[in-house]
Design an enzyme around this catalytic site. Structure first.
Site, PDB file in Angstrom:
ATOM      1  N   GLU A  90       0.844  -1.211   0.000  1.00 50.22           N
ATOM      2  CA  GLU A  90       0.000   0.000   0.000  1.00 50.22           C
ATOM      3  C   GLU A  90       0.868   1.246   0.000  1.00 50.22           C
ATOM      4  OE1 GLU A  90      -2.541   1.492  -0.577  1.00 50.22           O
ATOM      5  OE2 GLU A  90      -4.370   0.673   0.272  1.00 50.22           O
ATOM      6  N   ASP A  91       0.326   2.318  -0.542  1.00 52.50           N
ATOM      7  CA  ASP A  91       1.041   3.598  -0.482  1.00 52.50           C
ATOM      8  C   ASP A  91       0.746   4.323   0.820  1.00 52.50           C
ATOM      9  OD1 ASP A  91      -1.565   3.760  -1.457  1.00 52.50           O
ATOM     10  OD2 ASP A  91      -1.236   5.696  -2.386  1.00 52.50           O
ATOM     11  N   ASP A 101      -4.736   5.430   5.936  1.00 54.95           N
ATOM     12  CA  ASP A 101      -5.301   6.669   6.479  1.00 54.95           C
ATOM     13  C   ASP A 101      -6.280   6.273   7.594  1.00 54.95           C
ATOM     14  OD1 ASP A 101      -6.914   9.025   6.750  1.00 54.95           O
ATOM     15  OD2 ASP A 101      -6.378   9.691   4.768  1.00 54.95           O
ATOM     16  N   PHE A 145      -2.651  16.836   3.173  1.00 53.99           N
ATOM     17  CA  PHE A 145      -2.963  16.202   1.900  1.00 53.99           C
ATOM     18  C   PHE A 145      -1.676  15.943   1.134  1.00 53.99           C
ATOM     19  CE2 PHE A 145      -4.692  15.113  -2.084  1.00 53.99           C
ATOM     20  CZ  PHE A 145      -5.878  14.500  -1.756  1.00 53.99           C
ATOM     21  N   ARG A 177       0.567  12.286  -9.529  1.00 50.96           N
ATOM     22  CA  ARG A 177       1.130  10.962  -9.218  1.00 50.96           C
ATOM     23  C   ARG A 177       2.576  10.856  -9.697  1.00 50.96           C
ATOM     24  NH1 ARG A 177      -3.109   7.490  -7.554  1.00 50.96           N
ATOM     25  NH2 ARG A 177      -5.086   7.799  -8.615  1.00 50.96           N
TER      26      ARG A 177
HETATM   27  C1  PRP Z   1      -5.826   5.671  -0.934  1.00 49.52           C
HETATM   28  C2  PRP Z   1      -4.754   4.690  -0.517  1.00 49.52           C
HETATM   29  C3  PRP Z   1      -5.494   3.663   0.270  1.00 49.52           C
HETATM   30  C4  PRP Z   1      -6.662   4.444   0.848  1.00 49.52           C
HETATM   31  C5  PRP Z   1      -6.385   4.732   2.294  1.00 49.52           C
HETATM   32  O1  PRP Z   1      -6.436   5.245  -2.097  1.00 49.52           O
HETATM   33  O2  PRP Z   1      -4.099   4.138  -1.619  1.00 49.52           O
HETATM   34  O3  PRP Z   1      -5.933   2.595  -0.540  1.00 49.52           O
HETATM   35  O4  PRP Z   1      -6.766   5.679   0.135  1.00 49.52           O
HETATM   36  O5  PRP Z   1      -7.475   5.372   2.897  1.00 49.52           O
HETATM   37  P1  PRP Z   1      -8.217   4.776   4.156  1.00 49.52           P
HETATM   38  O6  PRP Z   1      -7.193   4.197   5.075  1.00 49.52           O
HETATM   39  O7  PRP Z   1      -8.907   5.989   4.757  1.00 49.52           O
HETATM   40  O8  PRP Z   1      -9.217   3.756   3.681  1.00 49.52           O
HETATM   41  P2  PRP Z   1      -7.374   6.212  -2.966  1.00 49.52           P
HETATM   42  O9  PRP Z   1      -8.800   6.017  -2.537  1.00 49.52           O
HETATM   43  O10 PRP Z   1      -6.834   7.600  -2.902  1.00 49.52           O
HETATM   44  O11 PRP Z   1      -7.261   5.616  -4.416  1.00 49.52           O
HETATM   45  P3  PRP Z   1      -5.978   5.542  -5.390  1.00 49.52           P
HETATM   46  O12 PRP Z   1      -4.944   4.675  -4.679  1.00 49.52           O
HETATM   47  O13 PRP Z   1      -6.512   4.904  -6.627  1.00 49.52           O
HETATM   48  O14 PRP Z   1      -5.468   6.951  -5.592  1.00 49.52           O
END
Ligand code: PRP
Length: 178
Positions: free
Chosen positions: A99-100, A103, A152, A165
């Protein structure tokens, strides 16, 4: 905040590179000879996963999943939809999710539950960043890069409305207009 906002560097590409080296060394120690499946969570983790796998010089497989949360704006509603599922079975395999950012923890907690039902022999999580102060669902991160502030973030795969990105550093977005 908009795509006109100005990115300020929070983590430089050199700091990220050093951290990915460290994470890869730990993963090599733990997974050597186990032929794991690394699951990259699209889209945000694609840059991190690409850098990480090139530092793992042993046999492994790479899979991709894409999730989305229903909801308004940037706040997750907690209801997750699988947009792209696994193409290969993970039963009996060692699985490492890449994961990146973690949150609130909603997305990864859903994904880990979804994968656990498919009976991997082990299931661990590697996350480049952790916005720990925002956590609503408890999550264990087995391999963590950085704990980050509640700002952010964009760059190194992370986006604002699909922008930024491509930035090589991880940046905080600040509004130009005051
Ligand atoms: C981001 C990130 C996680 C998620 C974390 O994805 O890559 O998957 O949000 O948030 P959380 O812990 O509050 O659930 P995003 O929805 O931005 O999609 P993307 O990776 O396609 O940009």
């Amino acid at each position: 905040m908009s795509s006109q906002s100005k990115p300020r560097v929070l983590l430089t590409r050199a700091e990220i590179e050093a951290k990915v080296d460290e994470l890869a060394a730990a993963i090599r120690r733990d997974y050597l000879g186990r032929h794991p499946i690394l699951i990259c969570v699209l889209k945000g983790a694609f840059v991190f996963a690409a850098d990480l796998v090139r530092r793992l010089n042993f046999p492994l497989e790479v899979e991709f999943v894409q999730l989305s949360s229903y909801g308004e704006g940037r706040e997750s509603s907690g209801k997750i939809k699988v947009e792209q599922s696994l193409r290969s079975p993970i039963k009996g395999r060692d699985v490492l999710v890449i994961e990146d950012i973690v949150d609130t923890g909603t997305t990864i907690s859903f994904l880990l539950g979804y994968l656990r039902k498919r009976k991997p022999v082990s299931l661990k999580l590697c996350a480049l960043t952790d916005k720990l102060s925002r956590r609503q669902v408890p999550v264990t991160i087995d391999y963590l890069g950085f704990t980050v502030p509640d700002k952010f973030l964009v760059g190194y795969g992370l986006d604002l409305d699909e922008n930024f990105r491509y930035l090589p550093d991880i940046c905080v977005l600040e509004d130009n207009v005051r």
